[in-house]
Structures are given as structure tokens and as C-alpha cells.
Design an enzyme around this catalytic site. Structure first.
Site, PDB file in Angstrom:
ATOM      1  CB  SER A  13      59.344  21.633  23.557  1.00 54.95           C
ATOM      2  OG  SER A  13      58.620  20.626  24.238  1.00 54.95           O
TER       3      SER A  13
ATOM      4  CE1 TYR B  21      58.604  25.414  27.671  1.00 57.55           C
ATOM      5  CE2 TYR B  21      57.782  23.374  26.716  1.00 57.55           C
ATOM      6  CZ  TYR B  21      58.838  24.177  27.100  1.00 57.55           C
ATOM      7  OH  TYR B  21      60.124  23.755  26.892  1.00 57.55           O
TER       8      TYR B  21
END
Length: 246
Positions: free
Chosen positions: A152, A165
Site C-alpha cells: 500500500s 494497517y
């Protein structure tokens, strides 16, 4: 970079896709099948996997395989058994796309819940660690083994309120780099993809006020997924943005 592949680029390949029930995983599985691969669909919701199975068969005439597995509760033995089953049924594994991830709860670091931290690390990091360990012997035997992780933008640079995350994606990129370096003198190529802002349920959860029509679809970013899985991929140890900034 312009990624173009022949229609039969993945002919004869066997590729496992995690989180294959919807979103990017679903589209990757379909595209791999359309380019000749036999695809193994792994996910926790059988009905979703069956829908992808039917779509692949309708589009390509090929039959996929379904592996229902909840990464939250899976143990090392589950992955070892899965590796044995894949070898017994297919005799090979040429590619693995780690696509499944949990987003968790966004918020201040000091408010991140320990139980949610453990849950996120189990799915986003430990399950990939154990699954990769179990499947590496098969991937190493492949003439052009391909291992792809999913990172990400917040796995490159930590971002406020992305907490668990973001941390999990830093760990993912680190795991990818370690494996890539260890096997750099073999035929195995290991990389990661940062999909960027894509029209998925996870994105909608993270950005509820965003207009999804402004985002690229999973189909739009598939060329990179296909290239990194192809025998022609030369990259190793890279995290590549599917939507590079212009």
C-alpha cells in the site's frame, strides 16, 4: 512502463490467488485464467469463490479450483496440507498472489486496540509468512516461479491514523525483500504491488466520502499483475505502484 502480454502468456501455469472472492483478487484470478493459467481460488466465503469459478468457466472454458480457508484461524498445518494437496492434484505451483488483507480500524495510534492488532497481523502478515513457507518448495521447482505480495502507499511511508494497517504493510514489504534477496540467484522472482486508490470495498470503507467513479477499477490495474506473474518478468525485490504518480 507499458506492460503487454501475449494471450497465452500463462498457458500451463498453476497460480494461487488469495482473497479471490471479490475486488482485486477476483479480477486477477479471472485475468490469469484468460491468459491461460489454471487458477486456485482461496478465500473464506465459498459462495463468492463459486461465483468467480463460474465466471472463469464461462469466460474461458477453464475450471478453477476452490480452497475455502479463513486466514484468521488457519495454522501452519493447514498450509502444509494445502501445499501437499496442490502438489498431488496439479503437480506444480508456478505463482502465488498474496492479495487478502484486513483494513482494521483507522484512528490515533494510542487508541489502536491490541486484539485488533493481533487480528490484523495474523491475516496480513503471519498467514502470508506461513503460507509462503509451505509453498516455497513448489515455487522453487517451477521453471519461472512468481511470488507477489500486496502492499500500500502507507506501506512505503507511515501515515497518521493508519496505525495497524500501515505497520502490517511495512512488514509485508520487508518480508518480500528478504525472500527476494534470499532467492535472487534462482528462477523465483518476488515482488510487491501497491494497487493505489482502486474501486474496492476496502477503499470505500477507508474513504466513505469519496466518489468511487473517480477511481480506477481493478481491471484498469491488471497489466502490472499480469506482468509480474509472467515468465518475462525480470523485476525482483521491488514494490511497484500500479498507479504511478505522473
Amino acid at each position: 512502463m507499458n506492460y503487454t502480454l501475449a494471450q497465452d502468456e500463462l498457458e500451463g501455469k498453476v497460480i494461487l490467488v488469495t482473497g479471490a472472492g471479490d475486488g482485486i483478487g477476483r479480477q486477477a484470478a479471472i485475468n490469469y485464467a484468460q491468459h491461460g493459467a489454471t487458477v486456485i481460488l482461496l478465500g473464506r466465503t465459498v459462495s463468492k469463490l463459486e461465483a468467480v469459478y463460474d465466471e472463469i468457466e464461462t469466460l474461458t472454458g477453464r475450471q478453477a479450483a476452490i480452497v475455502p480457508l479463513d486466514l484468521q484461524g488457519a495454522t501452519k498445518q493447514h498450509y502444509l496440507d494445502m501445499a501437499e494437496t496442490i502438489e498431488g492434484q496439479f503437480g506444480q505451483l508456478d505463482g502465488l498472489l498474496h492479495n487478502a488483507s484486513l483494513l482494521g480500524t483507522l484512528g490515533p495510534f494510542h487508541q489502536q486496540d491490541e486484539a485488533l492488532f493481533d487480528e490484523l497481523m495474523q491475516v496480513n502478515v503471519k498467514s502470508q509468512f506461513l503460507m509462503t513457507q509451505a509453498l516455497l518448495p513448489l515455487l522453487k521447482k517451477a521453471p519461472a516461479g512468481r511470488l507477489i505480495f500486496t502492499s500500500s502507499t502507507v506501506g512505503h511511508d507511515g501515515r497518521a491514523y493508519w496505525g495497524n494497517y500501515s505497520i502490517s504493510k511495512f512488514a509485508t514489504e520487508g518480508m518480500m525483500q528478504v525472500i527476494a534477496d534470499e532467492y535472487s540467484n534462482t528462477a523465483l522472482r518476488t515482488n510487491a504491488i501497491n494497487p493505489g486508490g482502486t474501486r474496492t470495498k476496502m477503499r470505500a470503507t477507508a474513504f466513505p466520502g469519496e466518489d468511487p467513479q473517480t477511481l480506477k477499477t481493478p481491471t484498469d490495474i491488471m497489466p502490472l499483475y499480469l506482468y509480474l506473474m509472467s515468465p518475462n518478468c525480470d523485476e525482483n525485490g521491488q514494490c511497484i505502484d500500479a498507479q504511478p504518480k505522473k
